[in-house]
Motif scaffolding. Structure first.
Motif, PDB file in Angstrom:
ATOM      1  N   LEU A  60      -4.085  24.955 -37.295  1.00 51.32           N
ATOM      2  CA  LEU A  60      -3.662  23.792 -38.061  1.00 51.32           C
ATOM      3  C   LEU A  60      -4.872  23.185 -38.758  1.00 51.32           C
ATOM      4  CD1 LEU A  60      -1.310  21.961 -35.507  1.00 51.32           C
ATOM      5  CD2 LEU A  60      -0.614  23.377 -37.447  1.00 51.32           C
ATOM      6  N   LEU A  62      -5.813  19.902 -39.967  1.00 57.77           N
ATOM      7  CA  LEU A  62      -5.316  18.532 -39.817  1.00 57.77           C
ATOM      8  C   LEU A  62      -5.937  17.568 -40.822  1.00 57.77           C
ATOM      9  CD1 LEU A  62      -5.312  18.274 -35.910  1.00 57.77           C
ATOM     10  CD2 LEU A  62      -3.397  18.808 -37.424  1.00 57.77           C
ATOM     11  N   GLY A 103      -1.603  15.610 -39.403  1.00 60.76           N
ATOM     12  CA  GLY A 103      -0.941  16.911 -39.355  1.00 60.76           C
ATOM     13  C   GLY A 103      -1.441  17.856 -40.434  1.00 60.76           C
ATOM     14  N   ASP A 104      -0.870  19.019 -40.437  1.00 64.62           N
ATOM     15  CA  ASP A 104      -1.165  20.044 -41.434  1.00 64.62           C
ATOM     16  C   ASP A 104      -0.047  19.976 -42.480  1.00 64.62           C
ATOM     17  OD1 ASP A 104      -1.273  22.439 -42.925  1.00 64.62           O
ATOM     18  OD2 ASP A 104      -2.234  23.500 -41.271  1.00 64.62           O
ATOM     19  N   LEU A 108       3.834  21.379 -42.121  1.00 64.34           N
ATOM     20  CA  LEU A 108       4.957  20.437 -42.068  1.00 64.34           C
ATOM     21  C   LEU A 108       5.935  20.700 -43.209  1.00 64.34           C
ATOM     22  CD1 LEU A 108       3.115  17.117 -41.104  1.00 64.34           C
ATOM     23  CD2 LEU A 108       4.486  18.613 -39.632  1.00 64.34           C
ATOM     24  N   HIS A 187       2.025  19.680 -33.246  1.00 62.74           N
ATOM     25  CA  HIS A 187       1.722  18.359 -33.795  1.00 62.74           C
ATOM     26  C   HIS A 187       2.039  17.261 -32.773  1.00 62.74           C
ATOM     27  CE1 HIS A 187       1.653  20.478 -37.682  1.00 62.74           C
ATOM     28  NE2 HIS A 187       1.047  19.424 -38.169  1.00 62.74           N
ATOM     29  N   LEU A 207       7.550  13.004 -35.348  1.00 64.29           N
ATOM     30  CA  LEU A 207       6.102  13.236 -35.451  1.00 64.29           C
ATOM     31  C   LEU A 207       5.369  11.967 -35.033  1.00 64.29           C
ATOM     32  CD1 LEU A 207       6.054  14.985 -38.937  1.00 64.29           C
ATOM     33  CD2 LEU A 207       5.773  16.102 -36.718  1.00 64.29           C
ATOM     34  N   THR A 211      -1.803  11.310 -33.351  1.00 58.51           N
ATOM     35  CA  THR A 211      -1.881  12.434 -32.421  1.00 58.51           C
ATOM     36  C   THR A 211      -3.270  12.455 -31.815  1.00 58.51           C
ATOM     37  OG1 THR A 211      -2.564  13.921 -34.205  1.00 58.51           O
ATOM     38  CG2 THR A 211      -0.223  13.808 -33.707  1.00 58.51           C
TER      39      THR A 211
END
Length: 212
Positions: A60, A62, A103-104, A108, A187, A207, A211
């Protein structure tokens, strides 16, 4: 092997016609070959993704992701494709906006597109797909609902399992939702598959806003 069988069968049928090819039959055969080739390419990509996950080659990248903008872009692009199939894609942007998530964005986007693909395939008879997004506590919640027949009760506990295809008439690889589930889990989120109270399948992605 089903796509290959269809491609081989139609190719042989058209070849056997020689110089007396019926234009209508030719057009029909080419549509089938094109459609099945695209389906096979999608299945191969899902298998490759599954293999990368199993081999630990799945990473990922991020960053802070604007989920509202991502959804707007995906829905705008995909709505035109669905329109040609007689399916309306309805996206209602959140009135108060959404917090960013870590996130990526490419992954996503892949999740949302895969869920939309499933909604178009399995909920085709409903002719409508609804996409919603909102903040729910410490999560950004994305929901995709189709207006088709929904998911059989006995299939619901298994639809995220790898290679599980269920009892529906539509054919698939049985990998798509498993890949989505894995991406969302990485995630630190959740992918929930259910039926909407008013009918149709309802897929929810949660989500976390932050994170660890």
């Amino acid at each position: 092997r089903t796509p290959l069988t269809a491609i081989k069968g139609w190719a042989e049928t058209l070849a056997d016609m020689g110089g007396e090819v019926d234009p209508e039959m030719l057009a029909k055969g080419m549509r089938v070959i094109t459609s099945e080739t695209e389906r096979l390419a999608g299945m191969v990509e899902e298998l490759l993704e599954f293999t990368r996950m199993r081999d630990g080659r799945f990473t990922l990248n991020l960053e802070q992701v604007d989920v509202a903008s991502l959804l707007e872009e995906v829905c705008f692009t995909y709505s035109e494709l669905l329109r040609h199939d007689g399916i309306e894609l309805e996206y209602a942007p959140p009135e108060s906006g959404l917090p960013f998530v870590t996130g990526d964005p490419r992954r996503l986007k892949q999740v949302v597109l895969n869920i939309l693909d499933n909604a178009a395939k399995y909920g085709r008879g409903g002719r409508k797909i609804e996409v919603r997004a909102m903040q729910q506590g410490e999560y950004v919640k994305i929901s995709v609902r189709d207006h088709g027949p929904g998911i059989a009760r006995e299939d619901l506990p298994h639809v995220k399992e790898r290679f599980y295809k269920g009892r529906g008439k539509e054919r698939g690889s049985g990998i798509g939702l498993a890949v989505c589930d894995e991406i969302v889990a990485r995630h630190s989120g959740r992918l929930i598959v259910d039926n909407a109270p008013a009918g149709g399948a309802l897929i929810t992605v949660l989500l976390p806003i932050e994170t660890q």
